[in-house]
Design a protein around this motif. Structure first.
Motif, PDB file in Angstrom:
ATOM      1  N   HIS A   1      -8.005  85.815  45.707  1.00 19.57           N
ATOM      2  CA  HIS A   1      -7.808  87.209  46.124  1.00 19.57           C
ATOM      3  C   HIS A   1      -6.402  87.387  46.681  1.00 19.57           C
ATOM      4  O   HIS A   1      -5.862  86.501  47.341  1.00 19.57           O
ATOM      5  CB  HIS A   1      -8.839  87.623  47.174  1.00 19.57           C
ATOM      6  CG  HIS A   1     -10.248  87.655  46.675  1.00 19.57           C
ATOM      7  ND1 HIS A   1     -10.646  88.397  45.583  1.00 19.57           N
ATOM      8  CD2 HIS A   1     -11.362  87.025  47.115  1.00 19.57           C
ATOM      9  CE1 HIS A   1     -11.942  88.227  45.381  1.00 19.57           C
ATOM     10  NE2 HIS A   1     -12.397  87.391  46.299  1.00 19.57           N
TER      11      HIS A   1
ATOM     12  N   SER B   1     -15.031  99.777  47.384  1.00 22.78           N
ATOM     13  CA  SER B   1     -14.457  98.489  47.731  1.00 22.78           C
ATOM     14  C   SER B   1     -14.980  98.007  49.076  1.00 22.78           C
ATOM     15  O   SER B   1     -15.288  96.831  49.236  1.00 22.78           O
ATOM     16  CB  SER B   1     -12.939  98.585  47.786  1.00 22.78           C
ATOM     17  OG  SER B   1     -12.410  98.859  46.514  1.00 22.78           O
ATOM     18  N   TYR B   2     -15.052  98.940  50.050  1.00 19.44           N
ATOM     19  CA  TYR B   2     -15.536  98.534  51.366  1.00 19.44           C
ATOM     20  C   TYR B   2     -17.000  98.109  51.312  1.00 19.44           C
ATOM     21  O   TYR B   2     -17.394  97.145  51.958  1.00 19.44           O
ATOM     22  CB  TYR B   2     -15.340  99.667  52.379  1.00 19.44           C
ATOM     23  CG  TYR B   2     -13.893  99.922  52.694  1.00 19.44           C
ATOM     24  CD1 TYR B   2     -13.122  98.969  53.358  1.00 19.44           C
ATOM     25  CD2 TYR B   2     -13.272 101.106  52.323  1.00 19.44           C
ATOM     26  CE1 TYR B   2     -11.792  99.193  53.640  1.00 19.44           C
ATOM     27  CE2 TYR B   2     -11.936 101.341  52.598  1.00 19.44           C
ATOM     28  CZ  TYR B   2     -11.200 100.376  53.265  1.00 19.44           C
ATOM     29  OH  TYR B   2      -9.878 100.593  53.537  1.00 19.44           O
TER      30      TYR B   2
ATOM     31  N   THR C   1     -12.608  95.695  56.747  1.00 19.34           N
ATOM     32  CA  THR C   1     -14.022  96.024  56.581  1.00 19.34           C
ATOM     33  C   THR C   1     -14.867  95.266  57.601  1.00 19.34           C
ATOM     34  O   THR C   1     -15.737  95.850  58.268  1.00 19.34           O
ATOM     35  CB  THR C   1     -14.499  95.667  55.157  1.00 19.34           C
ATOM     36  OG1 THR C   1     -13.722  96.401  54.218  1.00 19.34           O
ATOM     37  CG2 THR C   1     -15.968  95.972  54.964  1.00 19.34           C
TER      38      THR C   1
ATOM     39  N   THR D   1      -6.047  92.366  49.282  1.00 16.96           N
ATOM     40  CA  THR D   1      -7.516  92.345  49.226  1.00 16.96           C
ATOM     41  C   THR D   1      -8.077  91.676  50.473  1.00 16.96           C
ATOM     42  O   THR D   1      -9.044  92.167  51.076  1.00 16.96           O
ATOM     43  CB  THR D   1      -8.004  91.616  47.958  1.00 16.96           C
ATOM     44  OG1 THR D   1      -7.539  92.339  46.815  1.00 16.96           O
ATOM     45  CG2 THR D   1      -9.522  91.510  47.918  1.00 16.96           C
TER      46      THR D   1
ATOM     47  N   PHE E   1     -19.520  89.913  52.488  1.00 18.46           N
ATOM     48  CA  PHE E   1     -19.509  89.275  53.801  1.00 18.46           C
ATOM     49  C   PHE E   1     -20.931  88.982  54.271  1.00 18.46           C
ATOM     50  O   PHE E   1     -21.217  87.904  54.789  1.00 18.46           O
ATOM     51  CB  PHE E   1     -18.787  90.138  54.836  1.00 18.46           C
ATOM     52  CG  PHE E   1     -18.815  89.550  56.216  1.00 18.46           C
ATOM     53  CD1 PHE E   1     -18.144  88.362  56.496  1.00 18.46           C
ATOM     54  CD2 PHE E   1     -19.529  90.159  57.241  1.00 18.46           C
ATOM     55  CE1 PHE E   1     -18.177  87.799  57.762  1.00 18.46           C
ATOM     56  CE2 PHE E   1     -19.568  89.609  58.509  1.00 18.46           C
ATOM     57  CZ  PHE E   1     -18.886  88.423  58.770  1.00 18.46           C
TER      58      PHE E   1
ATOM     59  N   GLY F   1     -12.214  83.721  50.129  1.00 14.36           N
ATOM     60  CA  GLY F   1     -11.557  84.727  49.295  1.00 14.36           C
ATOM     61  C   GLY F   1     -10.186  84.262  48.839  1.00 14.36           C
ATOM     62  O   GLY F   1      -9.789  84.477  47.698  1.00 14.36           O
TER      63      GLY F   1
ATOM     64  N   ARG G   1      -7.812  94.045  53.368  1.00 13.01           N
ATOM     65  CA  ARG G   1      -8.853  95.077  53.296  1.00 13.01           C
ATOM     66  C   ARG G   1     -10.205  94.514  53.694  1.00 13.01           C
ATOM     67  O   ARG G   1     -10.969  95.144  54.430  1.00 13.01           O
ATOM     68  CB  ARG G   1      -8.923  95.664  51.883  1.00 13.01           C
ATOM     69  CG  ARG G   1      -9.844  96.886  51.796  1.00 13.01           C
ATOM     70  CD  ARG G   1     -10.263  97.228  50.393  1.00 13.01           C
ATOM     71  NE  ARG G   1     -11.075  96.166  49.835  1.00 13.01           N
ATOM     72  CZ  ARG G   1     -10.845  95.597  48.652  1.00 13.01           C
ATOM     73  NH1 ARG G   1      -9.853  95.994  47.904  1.00 13.01           N
ATOM     74  NH2 ARG G   1     -11.628  94.634  48.213  1.00 13.01           N
ATOM     75  N   ARG G   2     -10.503  93.291  53.242  1.00 12.71           N
ATOM     76  CA  ARG G   2     -11.777  92.655  53.598  1.00 12.71           C
ATOM     77  C   ARG G   2     -11.865  92.438  55.099  1.00 12.71           C
ATOM     78  O   ARG G   2     -12.909  92.668  55.699  1.00 12.71           O
ATOM     79  CB  ARG G   2     -11.949  91.333  52.853  1.00 12.71           C
ATOM     80  CG  ARG G   2     -12.304  91.528  51.398  1.00 12.71           C
ATOM     81  CD  ARG G   2     -12.556  90.220  50.703  1.00 12.71           C
ATOM     82  NE  ARG G   2     -13.583  90.451  49.694  1.00 12.71           N
ATOM     83  CZ  ARG G   2     -14.334  89.513  49.177  1.00 12.71           C
ATOM     84  NH1 ARG G   2     -14.180  88.261  49.538  1.00 12.71           N
ATOM     85  NH2 ARG G   2     -15.236  89.817  48.273  1.00 12.71           N
TER      86      ARG G   2
ATOM     87  N   ASP H   1     -17.104  94.716  49.845  1.00 10.62           N
ATOM     88  CA  ASP H   1     -16.624  93.746  50.834  1.00 10.62           C
ATOM     89  C   ASP H   1     -17.705  93.439  51.864  1.00 10.62           C
ATOM     90  O   ASP H   1     -17.930  92.282  52.221  1.00 10.62           O
ATOM     91  CB  ASP H   1     -15.377  94.266  51.555  1.00 10.62           C
ATOM     92  CG  ASP H   1     -14.172  94.372  50.644  1.00 10.62           C
ATOM     93  OD1 ASP H   1     -14.174  93.756  49.558  1.00 10.62           O
ATOM     94  OD2 ASP H   1     -13.214  95.074  51.038  1.00 10.62           O
TER      95      ASP H   1
END
Length: 170
Positions: free
Chosen positions: A41, A1-2, A52, A45, A9, A36, A48-49, A5
């Protein structure tokens, strides 16, 4: 996921005209998060983004590719707190009735269920228990929970009885 992300980005920043890390701004990060949000999202999420991107900005700053960490001024979106689902009395009764008490595994499972339910233990506390952690005479057990914190918990008669039935197998 990271990784996804960070790739998203990076693609967003390039499309926004950032040719190098030094050209990143907090507005770029805000626009990335807004995109997002518009894409549907969830708040988790987006949080988390942002985490990151913050890690990436810290790295860029440590490598002197950014003069200062532009991500620190960004606020995480508020997250909804979900309460755990509680079982009904009927569901608990059905769960406790599942183990086959004619087998050693069934007696073990019944003892685990009775102790876990009766003492309100987390699964991690339950699986970390040893027979030596339970004082049947005093009616207490010692367990280690989150952060390795010790808890002394009262043990009910049903749990002690189920444990005694299992231990009687030898």
């Amino acid at each position: 996921s990271y990784r996804r992300d960070l790739e998203a980005f990076s693609a967003f920043a390039v499309a926004a005209g950032c040719a190098s890390p030094a050209e990143l701004t907090s507005d770029t990060i805000a626009a990335f998060l807004a995109a997002g949000h518009e894409a549907g999202h969830s708040a988790a999420t987006l949080a988390r983004r942002l985490s990151t991107v913050r890690g990436f900005c810290r790295f860029l700053t440590s490598q002197s590719l950014l003069p200062h960490d532009i991500s620190q001024e960004m606020q995480s979106p508020p997250l909804k707190r979900h309460f755990p689902y509680a079982l009904t009395e009927q569901e608990i009764s059905r769960l406790l009735a599942l183990p086959d008490l004619d087998t050693a595994i069934g007696l073990r499972d019944r003892a685990l269920l009775e102790i876990g339910y009766g003492c309100g233990l987390r699964v991690s506390e339950l699986v970390g228990l040893s027979v030596h952690d339970i004082d049947s005479c005093a009616g207490f057990l010692r367990c280690f929970g989150k952060g390795s914190k010790e808890r002394i918990v009262p043990v009910g008669d049903y749990a002690l009885s189920a444990l005694a039935d299992y231990l009687a197998l030898g």
